[in-house]
Structure formats: C-alpha cells, structure tokens
Scaffold this active site. Sequence first.
Site, PDB file in Angstrom:
ATOM      1  N   THR A   1       0.828  -1.197   0.000  1.00  0.00           N
ATOM      2  CA  THR A   1       0.000   0.000   0.000  1.00  0.00           C
ATOM      3  C   THR A   1       0.867   1.253   0.000  1.00  0.00           C
ATOM      4  O   THR A   1       2.089   1.173  -0.137  1.00  0.00           O
ATOM      5  CB  THR A   1      -1.020  -0.043   1.175  1.00  0.00           C
ATOM      6  OG1 THR A   1      -1.950   1.028   1.008  1.00  0.00           O
ATOM      7  CG2 THR A   1      -0.355   0.066   2.531  1.00  0.00           C
TER       8      THR A   1
ATOM      9  N   LYS B   1       3.401   1.437  -3.806  1.00  0.00           N
ATOM     10  CA  LYS B   1       2.809   0.672  -4.914  1.00  0.00           C
ATOM     11  C   LYS B   1       3.624   0.739  -6.214  1.00  0.00           C
ATOM     12  O   LYS B   1       3.620  -0.209  -6.985  1.00  0.00           O
ATOM     13  CB  LYS B   1       1.376   1.134  -5.176  1.00  0.00           C
ATOM     14  CG  LYS B   1       0.388   0.678  -4.102  1.00  0.00           C
ATOM     15  CD  LYS B   1      -1.042   1.036  -4.489  1.00  0.00           C
ATOM     16  CE  LYS B   1      -1.999   0.663  -3.382  1.00  0.00           C
ATOM     17  NZ  LYS B   1      -3.403   0.868  -3.754  1.00  0.00           N
TER      18      LYS B   1
ATOM     19  N   GLU C   1      -3.488  20.416 -14.990  1.00  0.00           N
ATOM     20  CA  GLU C   1      -2.356  19.720 -15.648  1.00  0.00           C
ATOM     21  C   GLU C   1      -2.369  18.222 -15.293  1.00  0.00           C
ATOM     22  O   GLU C   1      -2.041  17.391 -16.132  1.00  0.00           O
ATOM     23  CB  GLU C   1      -0.990  20.300 -15.225  1.00  0.00           C
ATOM     24  CG  GLU C   1      -0.706  21.694 -15.719  1.00  0.00           C
ATOM     25  CD  GLU C   1      -1.505  22.756 -14.968  1.00  0.00           C
ATOM     26  OE1 GLU C   1      -1.744  22.573 -13.743  1.00  0.00           O
ATOM     27  OE2 GLU C   1      -1.918  23.745 -15.601  1.00  0.00           O
TER      28      GLU C   1
END
Length: 300
Positions: free
Chosen positions: A67, A71, A159
């Site tokens: 987690t 990851k 963005e």
Amino acid sequence: MGLDGYTRTCGLIGNPVEHTLSPVIHNYLAANQGENLVYVPFRVAQGRLEDAVKGAYALNLLGCNVTVPYKSQVIPYLADIDPLAARIGAVNTLVRQEGGFKGYNTDMPGLYRALVRDGVNIKGEQVIILGAGGVARAVAMLMAEKGADRIVILNRTIEHARRIAEEVNAYWKGAGRGGQLAEACALEDWTSLEGSYLTFQATNVGMFPAVTEAVLEDPGFYRKVHTGYDLIFNPSCTRFMGLVREAGGKAYGGLGMLLYQGVIAYELWTGRKVTDALADEVYKEMKARLSGENRAKEEV
Ligand code: NAP
C-alpha cells in the site's frame, strides 16, 4: 484454526499500516475456509522497501499486499510483473513464485468486480472522474477498457487531469466520440458539461474525520449524476454519496472496491474461489469494524 508449524503468512507492506482493514478481510476468509493462513500488517520505514521484500521472500511468506507509499516503488524488487500491473504502473499484491515475488494489481479488477456486483453499467456511458491522482488514473484506464463512450477528468490542478487524459488517448487511439475518449476539465468548469454521467469521486475530500466535506457542493452538479461512486471507504457513507442521493441518483462507496481487491489477492495466494455470499459476510465485518473504530476515535 490455531497457528502451528504449517501456518502460512501473508502481510501488508506500507507506511502507515495501523488503520488497515486488510487483516479483517484475509483472516476472516482464511478462518471461514479452513485455510491455515494468517495475515499481518508490516510497517516498513522509508528506504527499507528492498530489505522488506527480500526479507519477506526469505521468510517464506506466501504473499503480500503493498500500500501507500510503495505501490510503484516496489516494482524494481519483483521477479516478475503481471501485464495489467505493468500497464497501470502500480502493484498492490505480491505472489510468491520460484525465485521471487510476482507483482499484480488487484485494485482495478477489484473495482470492476464491485461495479459488476452493484449492477453498474460502463459500456457506452459518459463518465466523470473527480480527481487526477493514482486511483483516478486507474479508474480512467478501467473505464476506457470497459467501453465507456466519454471520460471527463475534473481536477483542481488541470495539468494532472491533462496528463491522464493524454495517456488514455494515446493508449486507446481513435476510441470514443470523435476519436478522443478522454478530456480534462478544471473542477470549477463542471457547468459546461451536458447530459447525465456515471461519476467517480477519486479525491481525498470527505475522508474521515472530514466527513462533512465534498469536493463539489453545488446541487446543480449532482443533477448531472445518475450514479455516483465514491472511492473513499471511510466513512462508508460520504457527503458526496448523500448529495448524489438527494439529487435523485444512485450512490455507492469504496468499501466494495477495498473488499474485492482483497478477495482477488486472497484467491491468487490460495487458489480458492470466494463466493459472493462469503464476500458479503466479509463486507459486513469490515463495515462493523470501521464504525466501531470511528466511534472510538471520536470519543478520544
Ligand atoms: P492521490 O494520488 O493523492 O490524489 C488525490 C487527488 O485528490 C488529486 O487529484 C488531488 O488534486 C485531489 N484533491 C486532494 N485534496 C483536494 C481538495 N481539497 N480539493 C480538490 N481536490 C483535492 O490519491 P489516490 O491514491 O488517488 O486516492 C484517492 C482516493 O481514493 C482517496 O480518497 C483514497 O481513500 C481512495 N482509495 C480507495 C481505495 C479503495 O479500495 N476503495 C483504494 C485506494 C484509494 P490535485 O491533483 O489538484 O492535487
């Protein structure tokens, strides 16, 4: 089942790990299916990830979940990677194989299994994704793969939304309306959107303890949402879900995704199938654990 010399161990690698619900999922499934397996969270300090993965393999762990914040960082330490996880660029499940761990991503198939279970249709849908972080990116990829007609990514920082839209359009060239499947939109420009949408809430806004917050408050936005899916799982009913329902839409929370990413990992580790009836039992257990923990924190 008691622990003995044959007990297999699975674990969670992350930082922090203290509030995870994953032990509830895996230990419940193992106990129910008579699987001699125990699942334990492991807090791994920054800079120690490689040691942790090598150590887990050396200690004969059957598998691990991974987690936040590891990851993507875990990928260089794997012996092999599943093509879906490679495409998403994030691994949340390690499965033991000869010579090292193979990395999978069960978040995306977990969300898909939860959507199917909830009867949510994707094919031909117009989709809004609120947020443009790691989860929003995975949702956008899933929507593209499952045949959504249009994907609008609405985000505070446009963005970030543009980056995801460009990635989706580069991968699924020519898909969607006018050959442009995904588009980016600034959060405040939702008023320009026409029609009715399947909408995913993939920002952090509204997570416990900030349960009275939603990323958009205007009821006009929610009138454009026929189905709202909040990826947040704590609380199990968020303000976003409440606003969707007030405007007449259907709403679901992120606990189903969390449950099914765990179920798929468990199936990979053990080779067993988890029935929907058993998954429902685990879901109730997770919900009870969450509300108990939230009450305890509020009383502090
Ligand atoms: P992330 O990469 O940190 O992205 C967070 C997103 O939220 C960004 O787009 C960010 O906008 C936006 N955001 C944060 N605060 C905001 C604010 N005050 N106003 C407007 N936008 C804001 O996070 P993630 O890993 O994608 O996770 C997103 C959500 O998914 C979290 O709520 C997490 O709990 C949930 N989740 C659920 C599961 C599950 O199994 N159900 C699994 C993983 C995560 P900017 O781009 O402008 O910064």
